[in-house]
Design an enzyme around this catalytic site. Structure first.
Site, mmCIF file in Angstrom:
data_model
loop_
_atom_site.group_PDB
_atom_site.id
_atom_site.type_symbol
_atom_site.label_atom_id
_atom_site.label_comp_id
_atom_site.label_asym_id
_atom_site.label_seq_id
_atom_site.Cartn_x
_atom_site.Cartn_y
_atom_site.Cartn_z
ATOM 1 N N LEU A 160 -2.208 15.363 59.050
ATOM 2 C CA LEU A 160 -2.251 15.300 60.514
ATOM 3 C C LEU A 160 -0.944 14.741 61.087
ATOM 4 O O LEU A 160 -0.824 14.577 62.297
ATOM 5 C CB LEU A 160 -3.420 14.419 60.967
ATOM 6 C CG LEU A 160 -4.818 14.968 60.675
ATOM 7 C CD1 LEU A 160 -5.882 13.986 61.158
ATOM 8 C CD2 LEU A 160 -5.035 16.316 61.352
ATOM 9 N N SER A 161 0.036 14.463 60.223
ATOM 10 C CA SER A 161 1.296 13.886 60.714
ATOM 11 C C SER A 161 1.974 14.761 61.763
ATOM 12 O O SER A 161 2.526 14.234 62.731
ATOM 13 C CB SER A 161 2.248 13.619 59.548
ATOM 14 O OG SER A 161 1.739 12.564 58.777
ATOM 15 N N LYS A 203 4.777 9.240 46.622
ATOM 16 C CA LYS A 203 5.332 8.000 47.182
ATOM 17 C C LYS A 203 6.177 7.199 46.190
ATOM 18 O O LYS A 203 7.136 6.546 46.574
ATOM 19 C CB LYS A 203 4.214 7.134 47.758
ATOM 20 C CG LYS A 203 3.573 7.765 49.005
ATOM 21 C CD LYS A 203 2.559 6.856 49.662
ATOM 22 C CE LYS A 203 1.851 7.581 50.792
ATOM 23 N NZ LYS A 203 0.950 6.722 51.558
ATOM 24 N N ALA A 255 -9.344 -1.498 45.988
ATOM 25 C CA ALA A 255 -7.950 -1.963 45.947
ATOM 26 C C ALA A 255 -7.127 -1.254 44.864
ATOM 27 O O ALA A 255 -5.899 -1.366 44.845
ATOM 28 C CB ALA A 255 -7.917 -3.471 45.727
ATOM 29 N N GLY A 266 -6.797 1.991 44.567
ATOM 30 C CA GLY A 266 -6.223 3.242 45.074
ATOM 31 C C GLY A 266 -4.913 2.979 45.804
ATOM 32 O O GLY A 266 -4.522 1.827 45.993
ATOM 33 N N ARG A 284 -14.048 -0.093 41.375
ATOM 34 C CA ARG A 284 -15.009 0.406 40.393
ATOM 35 C C ARG A 284 -14.497 0.094 38.991
ATOM 36 O O ARG A 284 -15.183 -0.518 38.187
ATOM 37 C CB ARG A 284 -15.170 1.920 40.607
ATOM 38 C CG ARG A 284 -16.012 2.623 39.605
ATOM 39 C CD ARG A 284 -16.194 4.061 40.000
ATOM 40 N NE ARG A 284 -14.936 4.778 40.197
ATOM 41 C CZ ARG A 284 -14.835 6.033 40.575
ATOM 42 N NH1 ARG A 284 -15.924 6.734 40.829
ATOM 43 N NH2 ARG A 284 -13.665 6.608 40.710
ATOM 44 N N GLU A 330 -4.405 -5.565 36.834
ATOM 45 C CA GLU A 330 -2.955 -5.326 36.764
ATOM 46 C C GLU A 330 -2.309 -5.612 38.127
ATOM 47 O O GLU A 330 -1.265 -6.247 38.224
ATOM 48 C CB GLU A 330 -2.750 -3.857 36.390
ATOM 49 C CG GLU A 330 -1.393 -3.514 35.838
ATOM 50 C CD GLU A 330 -1.357 -2.015 35.540
ATOM 51 O OE1 GLU A 330 -0.465 -1.354 36.057
ATOM 52 O OE2 GLU A 330 -2.258 -1.530 34.822
ATOM 53 N N TYR A 345 -11.076 7.888 58.786
ATOM 54 C CA TYR A 345 -11.210 8.111 60.233
ATOM 55 C C TYR A 345 -11.921 9.428 60.544
ATOM 56 O O TYR A 345 -12.228 9.727 61.686
ATOM 57 C CB TYR A 345 -9.838 8.088 60.922
ATOM 58 C CG TYR A 345 -8.855 9.054 60.322
ATOM 59 C CD1 TYR A 345 -8.827 10.383 60.724
ATOM 60 C CD2 TYR A 345 -7.989 8.642 59.322
ATOM 61 C CE1 TYR A 345 -7.945 11.273 60.147
ATOM 62 C CE2 TYR A 345 -7.104 9.524 58.746
ATOM 63 C CZ TYR A 345 -7.086 10.837 59.168
ATOM 64 O OH TYR A 345 -6.226 11.715 58.584
ATOM 65 N N GLY A 350 -10.053 4.115 60.478
ATOM 66 C CA GLY A 350 -8.667 4.204 60.039
ATOM 67 C C GLY A 350 -7.701 4.918 60.972
ATOM 68 O O GLY A 350 -6.513 5.048 60.642
#
Ligand code: ATR
Length: 307
Positions: free
Chosen positions: A33-34, A83, A146, A148, A171, A178, A251, A272
Site C-alpha cells: 500500500l506504499s 530489509k 517478537a 517476526g 510461539r 537470541e 490494520y 496498525g
C-alpha cells in the site's frame, strides 16, 4: 501496471506525465500500500513525482539500486524479504537501522552511494504517542510475536527508548532468546543503567503468560494471527483488563478479534494503520527533508483500503 521488474526499469516513464522518483521494492510487492500512502503525499505537496512498485529477486538488491538510480529514482522503501540485504547494500547506515539489522528506507544519493535508515521502530513510537497520548519510553510493554520482522523492530525500539519492561513472546522460543541476548548487548552498547531483567522472554503457550500480561501496560500483537477474520485472539482475551493499551500491528481487517475483545474488556485499542502511516511519513521526511503531510497520507490509505 501493478509493478515493474528490473528489466522494465527503462520503460517506467513511458506514457506517464510525472517521472517515477520513488519506489517500494519487495517480493511479492503487488499488495504493497506504499504507493497509495506516498502518492497522496507527493500530490498534496505538488511534487512532479510518481511512486512505483518494483519487484526484485533475492540477491539482486545492489543491482536494483544501481538500476533505479540510473532510472532517476531518488528514494526507495524496502519491504519483505529484502530489509537485511538492503542494509548490506548501503554504504552509510543509520545506527538504529544497524541495531535492527534491517533497512526499510534508502536514499539513492546523486554520487551513486546509498544511505539506509529504519523508520519502523521510530514510526511505532510516534504511532503510540498519537494513539494513546503517552510516550513509549514510559510503558511496560509485552510484544506477542517478537520473533517476526515487525516484532523485532518494535522490540529494538523499546530497548533504545529504555522501556521499564520488555517481555518478548513467541510461539517458538529459540528466536526470541537470541533476540533477548542481542537486546541485552544493545543495552550495554547504549550504556543503559537499569536492571537486565527489564528484558525477558516467554513462550506463547506458557501458562505464566497470564501473569506477564497482567504486569504489562502496553500489549502489542505482531503475529499474523488476526489477518483472517476467523482467526482467534493470540492469547485468551479475558486476561485483558481496562488499564491495558492494546495495539495490533494488523490494520486489515481494521478490528481483529483481539481488538474487538480487548474493547469489550474496557481496554483502549488501536490498529496498525498509524504504524504504516508514521513509518511512511518518516521515510518521506528523509527523502524530502521536510515534514510529511500526515492527513493526506492517512486519507490516501483509507481510500485504498475502502476500494
Ligand atoms: P516475518 O514478520 O518475519 O515475516 P512471519 O512469518 O510473518 O514473520 O511471523 C510473524 C510472527 O507471527 C512470528 O512471531 C510467528 O511466530 P514464529 O516465530 O513462532 O513462527 C508468529 N506466528 C505466525 N503464525 C502463528 C501462529 N499460528 N501461532 C503463533 N504465532 C504465529
Amino acid at each position: 501496471m501493478k509493478y515493474f521488474t528490473l528489466d522494465q526499469l527503462d520503460t517506467i516513464n513511458q506514457g506517464e506525465q510525472k517521472p517515477a522518483r520513488f519506489a517500494v521494492i519487495g517480493n511479492p510487492v503487488s499488495h504493497s500500500l506504499s504507493p497509495q500512502l506516498h502518492q497522496a503525499a507527493l500530490d498534496s505537496l505538488e511534487k512532479d513525482a510518481r511512486y512505483i512498485r518494483v519487484e526484485v529477486e533475492i540477491g539482486k538488491l545492489a543491482e536494483a539500486f544501481t538500476k533505479m538510480h540510473a532510472a532517476g529514482i531518488k528514494g526507495v522503501n524496502v519491504t519483505v524479504p529484502h530489509k537485511l540485504e538492503a542494509l548490506e547494500a548501503c554504504q552509510q547506515v543509520d545506527p538504529a537501522a544497524a541495531h535492527m539489522g534491517a533497512v526499510n528506507t534508502v536514499i539513492l544519493n546523486a554520487d551513486g552511494t546509498r544511505s539506509g535508515f529504519n523508520t519502523d521502530g521510530p514510526g511505532f513510537s510516534r504511532a503510540i504517542r498519537e494513539e494513546f497520548g503517552v510516550d513509549l519510553s514510559d510503558l511496560k510493554v509485552i510484544i506477542i510475536g517478537a520473533g517476526g520482522g515487525a516484532g523485532r523492530a518494535i522490540a529494538t525500539q523499546c530497548t533504545l527508548e529504555d522501556c521499564p519492561q520488555i517481555i518478548l513472546v513467541n510461539r517458538s522460543l529459540g528466536k526470541i532468546e537470541e533476540l533477548a541476548t542481542k537486546l541485552l548487548r544493545l543495552r550495554k552498547t547504549e550504556s543503559l543503567a537499569g536492571p537486565r531483567d527489564r528484558i525477558s522472554s516467554i513462550a506463547l503457550d506458557d501458562p505464566a503468560l497470564e501473569e506477564s500480561i497482567a504486569a504489562s501496560e502496553l500489549i502489542i500483537n505482531t503475529t499474523s494471527i488476526g489477518l483472517k477474520s476467523a482467526d482467534p485472539s493470540p492469547f485468551p482475551s479475558h486476561w485483558i483488563e481496562p488499564h491495558h493499551l492494546v495495539y495490533d500491528s494488523i490494520y486489515n481487517p481494521s478490528r481483529t478479534r483481539l481488538l474487538r475483545e480487548a474493547s469489550k474488556q474496557g481496554a483502549r485499542v488501536a490498529n496498525g494503520l498509524s504504524l504504516l502511516i508514521h513509518q511512511g511519513a518518516l521515510s518521506l521526511e528523509y527523502w524530502l527533508d521536510r515534514e510529511a503531510p500526515l492527513q493526506a497520507m492517512r486519507q490516501g490509505l483509507l481510500d485504498s483500503i475502502k476500494d
